[in-house]
Design an enzyme around this catalytic site. Structure first.
Site, PDB file in Angstrom:
ATOM      1  N   LYS A  62       0.775  -1.204  -0.066  1.00  0.00           N
ATOM      2  CA  LYS A  62       0.045   0.040   0.053  1.00  0.00           C
ATOM      3  C   LYS A  62       0.821   1.235  -0.042  1.00  0.00           C
ATOM      4  O   LYS A  62       0.743   2.218  -1.018  1.00  0.00           O
ATOM      5  CB  LYS A  62      -1.061  -0.092   1.276  1.00  0.00           C
ATOM      6  N   ARG A 103      -9.761   0.871   8.265  1.00  0.00           N
ATOM      7  CA  ARG A 103      -9.291  -0.506   8.515  1.00  0.00           C
ATOM      8  C   ARG A 103     -10.219  -1.347   9.468  1.00  0.00           C
ATOM      9  O   ARG A 103      -9.824  -2.592   9.996  1.00  0.00           O
ATOM     10  CB  ARG A 103      -7.880  -0.284   9.234  1.00  0.00           C
ATOM     11  N   ARG A 163      11.799  -5.948   5.138  1.00  0.00           N
ATOM     12  CA  ARG A 163      11.677  -4.598   5.129  1.00  0.00           C
ATOM     13  C   ARG A 163      12.512  -3.773   6.061  1.00  0.00           C
ATOM     14  O   ARG A 163      12.533  -4.133   7.281  1.00  0.00           O
ATOM     15  CB  ARG A 163      10.129  -3.961   5.246  1.00  0.00           C
ATOM     16  N   ARG A 165      11.206  -1.938  11.263  1.00  0.00           N
ATOM     17  CA  ARG A 165      10.187  -1.561  12.128  1.00  0.00           C
ATOM     18  C   ARG A 165       9.890  -2.535  13.583  1.00  0.00           C
ATOM     19  O   ARG A 165       9.999  -3.690  13.198  1.00  0.00           O
ATOM     20  CB  ARG A 165       8.928  -1.403  11.192  1.00  0.00           C
ATOM     21  N   ARG A 220      -0.161  -9.213  13.681  1.00  0.00           N
ATOM     22  CA  ARG A 220      -1.047  -8.153  12.521  1.00  0.00           C
ATOM     23  C   ARG A 220      -1.802  -8.784  11.585  1.00  0.00           C
ATOM     24  O   ARG A 220      -2.973  -8.326  11.138  1.00  0.00           O
ATOM     25  CB  ARG A 220       0.143  -7.185  11.890  1.00  0.00           C
TER      26      ARG A 220
HETATM   27  P1  AP5 Z   1       4.960  -1.631   1.887  1.00  0.00           P
HETATM   28  O1  AP5 Z   1       4.512  -0.935   0.668  1.00  0.00           O
HETATM   29  O2  AP5 Z   1       5.576  -0.920   3.109  1.00  0.00           O
HETATM   30  O3  AP5 Z   1       3.506  -2.234   2.310  1.00  0.00           O
HETATM   31  P2  AP5 Z   1       2.309  -1.727   3.053  1.00  0.00           P
HETATM   32  O4  AP5 Z   1       1.044  -2.358   2.675  1.00  0.00           O
HETATM   33  O5  AP5 Z   1       2.272  -0.247   3.229  1.00  0.00           O
HETATM   34  O6  AP5 Z   1       2.783  -2.388   4.444  1.00  0.00           O
HETATM   35  P3  AP5 Z   1       2.446  -1.807   6.041  1.00  0.00           P
HETATM   36  O7  AP5 Z   1       3.168  -3.015   6.625  1.00  0.00           O
HETATM   37  O8  AP5 Z   1       3.113  -0.452   6.203  1.00  0.00           O
HETATM   38  O9  AP5 Z   1       1.103  -1.910   6.156  1.00  0.00           O
HETATM   39  P4  AP5 Z   1       0.292  -2.079   7.690  1.00  0.00           P
HETATM   40  O10 AP5 Z   1      -1.017  -1.605   6.982  1.00  0.00           O
HETATM   41  O11 AP5 Z   1       0.602  -3.222   8.385  1.00  0.00           O
HETATM   42  O12 AP5 Z   1       1.142  -0.910   8.323  1.00  0.00           O
HETATM   43  P5  AP5 Z   1       0.836   0.766   8.580  1.00  0.00           P
HETATM   44  O13 AP5 Z   1       2.074   1.398   8.613  1.00  0.00           O
HETATM   45  O14 AP5 Z   1      -0.041   1.267   7.655  1.00  0.00           O
HETATM   46  O15 AP5 Z   1       5.649  -2.988   1.482  1.00  0.00           O
HETATM   47  C1  AP5 Z   1       6.020  -3.955   2.483  1.00  0.00           C
HETATM   48  C2  AP5 Z   1       7.399  -4.596   1.912  1.00  0.00           C
HETATM   49  O16 AP5 Z   1       7.317  -5.077   0.576  1.00  0.00           O
HETATM   50  C3  AP5 Z   1       8.558  -3.145   1.585  1.00  0.00           C
HETATM   51  O17 AP5 Z   1       9.727  -3.828   2.098  1.00  0.00           O
HETATM   52  C4  AP5 Z   1       8.637  -3.141   0.074  1.00  0.00           C
HETATM   53  O18 AP5 Z   1       9.796  -2.615  -0.376  1.00  0.00           O
HETATM   54  C5  AP5 Z   1       8.247  -4.473  -0.540  1.00  0.00           C
HETATM   55  N1  AP5 Z   1       7.376  -4.614  -1.478  1.00  0.00           N
HETATM   56  C6  AP5 Z   1       6.247  -3.616  -2.029  1.00  0.00           C
HETATM   57  N2  AP5 Z   1       5.914  -4.065  -3.324  1.00  0.00           N
HETATM   58  C7  AP5 Z   1       6.463  -5.319  -3.498  1.00  0.00           C
HETATM   59  C8  AP5 Z   1       6.303  -6.006  -4.506  1.00  0.00           C
HETATM   60  N3  AP5 Z   1       5.657  -5.539  -5.714  1.00  0.00           N
HETATM   61  N4  AP5 Z   1       7.415  -6.850  -4.739  1.00  0.00           N
HETATM   62  C9  AP5 Z   1       8.354  -7.224  -3.987  1.00  0.00           C
HETATM   63  N5  AP5 Z   1       8.443  -6.374  -2.426  1.00  0.00           N
HETATM   64  C10 AP5 Z   1       7.460  -5.467  -2.490  1.00  0.00           C
HETATM   65  O19 AP5 Z   1       0.451   0.645  10.061  1.00  0.00           O
HETATM   66  C11 AP5 Z   1       0.864   0.140  11.322  1.00  0.00           C
HETATM   67  C12 AP5 Z   1       0.279   0.282  12.483  1.00  0.00           C
HETATM   68  O20 AP5 Z   1      -0.417   1.455  12.768  1.00  0.00           O
HETATM   69  C13 AP5 Z   1      -1.149  -0.796  12.429  1.00  0.00           C
HETATM   70  O21 AP5 Z   1      -0.580  -2.332  12.437  1.00  0.00           O
HETATM   71  C14 AP5 Z   1      -2.022  -0.282  13.463  1.00  0.00           C
HETATM   72  O22 AP5 Z   1      -1.370  -0.625  14.763  1.00  0.00           O
HETATM   73  C15 AP5 Z   1      -1.792   1.400  13.322  1.00  0.00           C
HETATM   74  N6  AP5 Z   1      -2.822   1.659  12.288  1.00  0.00           N
HETATM   75  C16 AP5 Z   1      -2.570   2.250  11.138  1.00  0.00           C
HETATM   76  N7  AP5 Z   1      -3.673   2.728  10.532  1.00  0.00           N
HETATM   77  C17 AP5 Z   1      -4.648   2.197  11.515  1.00  0.00           C
HETATM   78  C18 AP5 Z   1      -6.329   2.431  11.532  1.00  0.00           C
HETATM   79  N8  AP5 Z   1      -6.774   2.759  10.495  1.00  0.00           N
HETATM   80  N9  AP5 Z   1      -6.738   1.980  12.399  1.00  0.00           N
HETATM   81  C19 AP5 Z   1      -6.217   1.619  13.595  1.00  0.00           C
HETATM   82  N10 AP5 Z   1      -4.562   1.482  13.617  1.00  0.00           N
HETATM   83  C20 AP5 Z   1      -4.018   1.663  12.358  1.00  0.00           C
END
Ligand code: AP5
Length: 217
Positions: free
Chosen positions: A13, A87, A126, A155, A166
């Site tokens: 994402k 989410r 990552r 992270r 997660r």
């Molecule tokens: P990346 O692009 O970082 O993936 P992502 O989907 O953004 O993953 P996140 O782990 O950031 O999502 P998340 O939803 O768990 O965490 P968030 O920070 O939003 O890619 C991942 C890896 O893969 C990278 O190394 C990248 O280089 C690689 N990659 C990407 N595309 C690729 C491809 N095509 N091929 C190969 N490799 C690839 O949230 C963190 C925390 O915040 C949550 O757990 C929760 O505690 C809290 N939080 C956030 N939003 C909310 C909400 N709305 N409600 C409640 N809690 C929330």
């Protein structure tokens, strides 16, 4: 244009939002980044968030709602890509009502589909730049040689036990959001596997169905 990018942890994402942001001139509203910024500021709210995020749990709906809505309001309710929000079904219900109230409905909800084995491989390798927030992958997208290695960090929620939690939380609380949007014509599922640029092209193609998008550059 107003877009939600949806998917499990590690679906890409953030990676895809950043590409769409550059390509389409949108602002990325990533709730995970906003939460990490709050933690970095050391506020009372940030300290509360830290426990949730490190354990791989969602922060409370009401807290993230106000953060997300304020960010969207600052953008005058337009030209944004919401990454990581909504989410939960409660968040989705609030978001739809909030945008309707401001006459700014979403154009598209892009749902990235990635198998669990790819997710674990992506998250465990990552790394994130401590200052810029840039994301790397040790195999697919390693940090450039001129970046100070001390600033390249894992992270806390990318530890194996946090990844497992997660994914469990995703199945329990976030997958129902897919059901919420499933029959909505704005909801589209897109494969998130393959090269980053390949996924980007798929997203542009889908977005072209909702609004004119220049895919030639
Ligand atoms: P990346 O692009 O970082 O993936 P992502 O989907 O953004 O993953 P996140 O782990 O950031 O999502 P998340 O939803 O768990 O965490 P968030 O920070 O939003 O890619 C991942 C890896 O893969 C990278 O190394 C990248 O280089 C690689 N990659 C990407 N595309 C690729 C491809 N095509 N091929 C190969 N490799 C690839 O949230 C963190 C925390 O915040 C949550 O757990 C929760 O505690 C809290 N939080 C956030 N939003 C909310 C909400 N709305 N409600 C409640 N809690 C929330």
């Amino acid at each position: 244009m107003r877009i939600v990018i949806f998917g499990p942890p590690g679906a890409g994402k953030g990676t895809q939002s950043r590409l769409l942001k550059e390509r389409l001139g949108l602002t990325q509203v990533a709730t995970g980044d906003l939460i990490r910024a709050e933690i970095k500021r050391g506020t009372q709210l940030g300290r509360t968030f830290q426990t949730y995020i490190e354990e791989g749990k969602l922060v409370p709906d009401a807290d993230i709602r106000s953060i997300a809505e304020q960010a969207v309001a600052r953008l005058d309710y337009n030209h944004f890509i919401l990454d990581g929000y909504p989410r939960t079904v409660q968040q989705a219900t609030w978001l739809e009502a909030f945008l309707a109230e401001h006459h700014a409905p979403l154009h598209a909800v892009l749902s990235l589909i990635v198998p669990t084995e790819n997710i674990v491989a992506r998250l465990s390798q990552r790394r994130m730049h401590a200052e810029t927030g840039d994301t790397y992958h040790l195999t697919f997208n390693p940090p450039p040689a001129d970046v100070n290695p001390a600033l390249i960090q894992q992270r806390p929620d990318d530890r194996p036990e946090a990844i497992r939690e997660r994914l469990r939380v995703y199945d329990e609380q976030t997958l129902p959001v897919r059901k919420f949007y499933e029959k909505d014509p704005r909801y589209v599922e897109i494969s998130g596997t393959g090269e980053v640029q390949e996924v980007h092209r798929r997203l542009l193609e889908v977005l072209g169905r909702f609004a004119p998008v220049d895919r030639t550059a």
